[in-house]
Design an enzyme around this catalytic site. Structure first.
Site, PDB file in Angstrom:
ATOM      1  N   ASP A 212      -1.987  -0.789   5.975  1.00  0.00           N
ATOM      2  CA  ASP A 212      -2.300  -0.131   7.250  1.00  0.00           C
ATOM      3  C   ASP A 212      -3.789   0.055   7.509  1.00  0.00           C
ATOM      4  O   ASP A 212      -4.188   0.214   8.657  1.00  0.00           O
ATOM      5  CB  ASP A 212      -1.620   1.235   7.323  1.00  0.00           C
ATOM      6  CG  ASP A 212      -2.303   2.275   6.435  1.00  0.00           C
ATOM      7  OD1 ASP A 212      -2.519   1.989   5.237  1.00  0.00           O
ATOM      8  OD2 ASP A 212      -2.617   3.365   6.942  1.00  0.00           O
TER       9      ASP A 212
ATOM     10  N   ASP B  49      -0.501   4.927   0.683  1.00  0.00           N
ATOM     11  CA  ASP B  49      -0.907   5.980   1.613  1.00  0.00           C
ATOM     12  C   ASP B  49      -0.902   5.514   3.060  1.00  0.00           C
ATOM     13  O   ASP B  49      -1.625   4.587   3.438  1.00  0.00           O
ATOM     14  CB  ASP B  49      -2.302   6.496   1.253  1.00  0.00           C
ATOM     15  CG  ASP B  49      -2.267   7.410   0.042  1.00  0.00           C
ATOM     16  OD1 ASP B  49      -1.638   8.474   0.157  1.00  0.00           O
ATOM     17  OD2 ASP B  49      -2.853   7.070  -0.992  1.00  0.00           O
TER      18      ASP B  49
ATOM     19  N   ASP C 160       0.850  -1.180   0.000  1.00  0.00           N
ATOM     20  CA  ASP C 160       0.000   0.000   0.000  1.00  0.00           C
ATOM     21  C   ASP C 160       0.894   1.240   0.000  1.00  0.00           C
ATOM     22  O   ASP C 160       2.048   1.196   0.441  1.00  0.00           O
ATOM     23  CB  ASP C 160      -0.876  -0.043   1.265  1.00  0.00           C
ATOM     24  CG  ASP C 160      -1.682   1.207   1.473  1.00  0.00           C
ATOM     25  OD1 ASP C 160      -2.436   1.596   0.565  1.00  0.00           O
ATOM     26  OD2 ASP C 160      -1.566   1.814   2.567  1.00  0.00           O
TER      27      ASP C 160
END
Length: 262
Positions: A192, A28, A26
């Site tokens: 996250d 961001d 990921d």
């Protein structure tokens, strides 16, 4: 691969079919210090409180990521902020995870591809990435993400890779082709938040970023669903675990059993 793979509106880069290890991450809030879409929503859109309500609704199943994420981004465009303005704001305010450069360079030295798998929009990711790493590094990193439609009046909206999926971009579809290879690599996935839920079950080694702001939605999801994962604070800590697995000092199962990268 899955029951029915959602149709993609956007092309995929080639699968790294000849590698022993592949990193999918990921962008961001994982590679970066702050989620750029959250930053836009909190500061240019309808604000943090409403965004967090939406994230928790996704986590609880009250709404889909696709629909809530679209609402977030629409609030930014509706407030009159153009895509170019958003790029400039993000380039000034979004920074890399402090350990990512060393992590990336280690992977490059070991011929381990690093692929960004994001629910964000490629033009924004490219703009921020190019401001944070060398041009050569930025050009080397594949990005699998959504895109953006910009209208003549300057307003814009997200163009989903998988518009029929509740995820908008079903990240598992970036992982599953590796599973179908005759000799699949060991897959590391880093995430996250709620956008990573679709990928969480499919990696060999799942790293979940633990953040001080309390927005640890992927960790909460994995704990609830019983998905083995490794908590990490930054890519410097994660590098120690990846090195141990790549260089044969530790098995993936042993690393998952430890549950934390230090």
């Amino acid at each position: 691969m899955t029951e029915t793979a959602p149709q993609s509106t956007l092309p995929y880069p080639p699968v790294h079919s000849d590698k022993q290890f592949v990193v999918l991450s990921d962008w961001d809030g994982t590679i970066t210090n702050y989620d750029s879409n959250d930053y836009m929503t909190d500061n240019l859109g309808y604000g943090k409180e409403k965004r967090r309500e939406g994230n928790l609704d996704i986590l609880s199943g009250k709404t889909t990521f696709r629909d809530e994420f679209r609402r977030m981004l629409e609030s930014v465009s509706a407030n009159g902020h153009t895509l170019d303005e958003c790029k400039d704001v993000l380039k000034r305010n979004i920074k890399l995870d402090p350990g990512f450069r060393d992590f990336y360079r280690y992977c490059k030295s070991k011929d381990i591809p690093v692929v960004i798998v994001s629910s964000g929009m490629e033009p924004i990711i490219r703009a921020v990435l190019s401001a944070l790493v060398t041009p050569e590094e930025a050009a080397e990193i594949d990005i699998i993400s959504n895109h953006v439609d910009v209208r003549a009046d300057g307003t814009w909206s997200i163009k989903y890779r998988h518009p029929t999926s509740g995820y908008g971009h079903d990240k598992s579809q970036a992982i599953l082709p590796y599973r179908a290879l005759p000799d699949p690599p060991t897959l590391f996935f880093f995430g996250d938040g709620v956008s990573d839920m679709s990928a969480a079950r499919h990696a060999d080694v799942l790293f979940v970023k633990q953040k001080n702001d309390g927005e640890n939605d992927l960790a909460a999801y994995c704990k609830r669903e019983g998905i083995p994962h490794i908590l990490f604070s930054d890519f410097g800590a994660a590098l120690n675990t990846v090195k141990a697995i790549v260089e044969g000092g530790k098995t993936a199962d042993a690393a998952l059993a430890e549950g934390k990268a230090e």
